[in-house]
Design an enzyme around this catalytic site. Structure first.
Site, PDB file in Angstrom:
ATOM      1  N   GLU A   1       0.825  -1.208   0.000  1.00  0.00           N
ATOM      2  CA  GLU A   1       0.000   0.000   0.000  1.00  0.00           C
ATOM      3  C   GLU A   1       0.862   1.263   0.000  1.00  0.00           C
ATOM      4  O   GLU A   1       0.527   2.256  -0.652  1.00  0.00           O
ATOM      5  CB  GLU A   1      -0.940  -0.002   1.203  1.00  0.00           C
ATOM      6  CG  GLU A   1      -1.947  -1.136   1.210  1.00  0.00           C
ATOM      7  CD  GLU A   1      -2.783  -1.218  -0.058  1.00  0.00           C
ATOM      8  OE1 GLU A   1      -2.952  -0.172  -0.740  1.00  0.00           O
ATOM      9  OE2 GLU A   1      -3.255  -2.316  -0.394  1.00  0.00           O
TER      10      GLU A   1
ATOM     11  N   HIS B   1       2.418   7.401  -6.634  1.00  0.00           N
ATOM     12  CA  HIS B   1       1.733   8.683  -6.755  1.00  0.00           C
ATOM     13  C   HIS B   1       2.731   9.826  -6.791  1.00  0.00           C
ATOM     14  O   HIS B   1       2.627  10.742  -7.611  1.00  0.00           O
ATOM     15  CB  HIS B   1       0.755   8.856  -5.590  1.00  0.00           C
ATOM     16  CG  HIS B   1      -0.135  10.051  -5.709  1.00  0.00           C
ATOM     17  ND1 HIS B   1      -0.668  10.687  -4.612  1.00  0.00           N
ATOM     18  CD2 HIS B   1      -0.570  10.749  -6.788  1.00  0.00           C
ATOM     19  CE1 HIS B   1      -1.402  11.705  -5.018  1.00  0.00           C
ATOM     20  NE2 HIS B   1      -1.359  11.767  -6.326  1.00  0.00           N
TER      21      HIS B   1
END
Length: 232
Positions: free
Chosen positions: A103, A110
């Site tokens: 995660e 990003h």
């Protein structure tokens, strides 16, 4: 999901895809449960690993939060938060470390403007449109005899399938990043820990493959059904 009475395509295409999806979900839960009992020698928890990876990549402003549930872990790009489930947050199992690193890998993607992730985020509004309007458009087109509405409904559903397709490289890359970080950073310290974490992440990847297969099967079913109706 669309249902047509006595639809052989549903039994031939969709049901096998759904069964595969159920198997994939069962496998990831079983694999996670198995390796949740294997403790990492480093003693680091899922929260520790997430924070360490973020800091090593200069992402000091990305928070790590605990959320309820099991396997509800995710990265929220709008809030810039890595959210870890209760079974991952405080656990030092190899399963928890793998999920936390995965995660957190999305947060690194990003920050680096990883192209597949950027594309996936960009099509989310279109995917939402497709999921909500595909069935009404399709049924309305069939009832009124407007092929253009049927085509639009199928196209709207195809957006959902496209989203599932571009999700695959995003998830596979996050898992590859996780394994590299965990091994090169000496967070996983022996082959048993590495193998266990890899199995957890591989099982999780199957769920994304299954989601694509289910969506593609449903899309193919709609195309075949509509093609048969046009020939009729």
């Amino acid at each position: 999901m669309f249902y047509f009475p006595f639809d052989s395509y549903y039994f031939i295409l969709v049901i096998p895809a759904i069964l595969f999806s159920v198997w994939a979900q069962t496998k990831v839960q079983g694999t996670f449960s198995r390796y949740q009992r294997v403790r990492a020698a480093s003693g680091l928890t899922g929260c520790d690993v997430a924070r360490r990876i973020l800091d090593e990549n200069g992402l000091y402003d990305v928070r790590v939060e605990r959320i309820a549930g099991s396997l509800t872990d995710h990265y929220d790009p709008r809030a810039r938060v890595v959210r870890l489930s209760e079974s991952v947050w405080g656990s030092n199992s190899v399963a928890a470390l793998g999920v936390a690193a995965h995660e957190t890998g999305h947060a690194v993607q990003h920050a680096e403007h990883y192209a597949p992730l950027t594309l996936r985020n960009a099509v989310i509004p279109l995917t939402t449109f497709g999921a909500k309007l595909s069935m009404p458009l399709l049924l309305l087109g069939l009832l009124l005899g407007y092929p253009s509405l049927v085509n639009l409904g199928i196209l709207a559903f195809a957006l959902v399938t496209f989203f599932q397709l571009i999700t695959l490289p995003v998830e596979f890359n996050a898992s590859a990043r996780a394994m590299r970080i965990l091994t090169e950073g000496n967070i996983l310290r022996d082959q048993q820990e590495i193998d266990g974490t890899r199995r957890v992440l591989s099982a999780a990847a199957l769920t994304y493959v299954a989601a694509l297969i289910v969506s593609a099967a449903q899309l193919l079913r709609l195309v075949l059904l509509y093609g048969n109706r046009r020939r009729d």
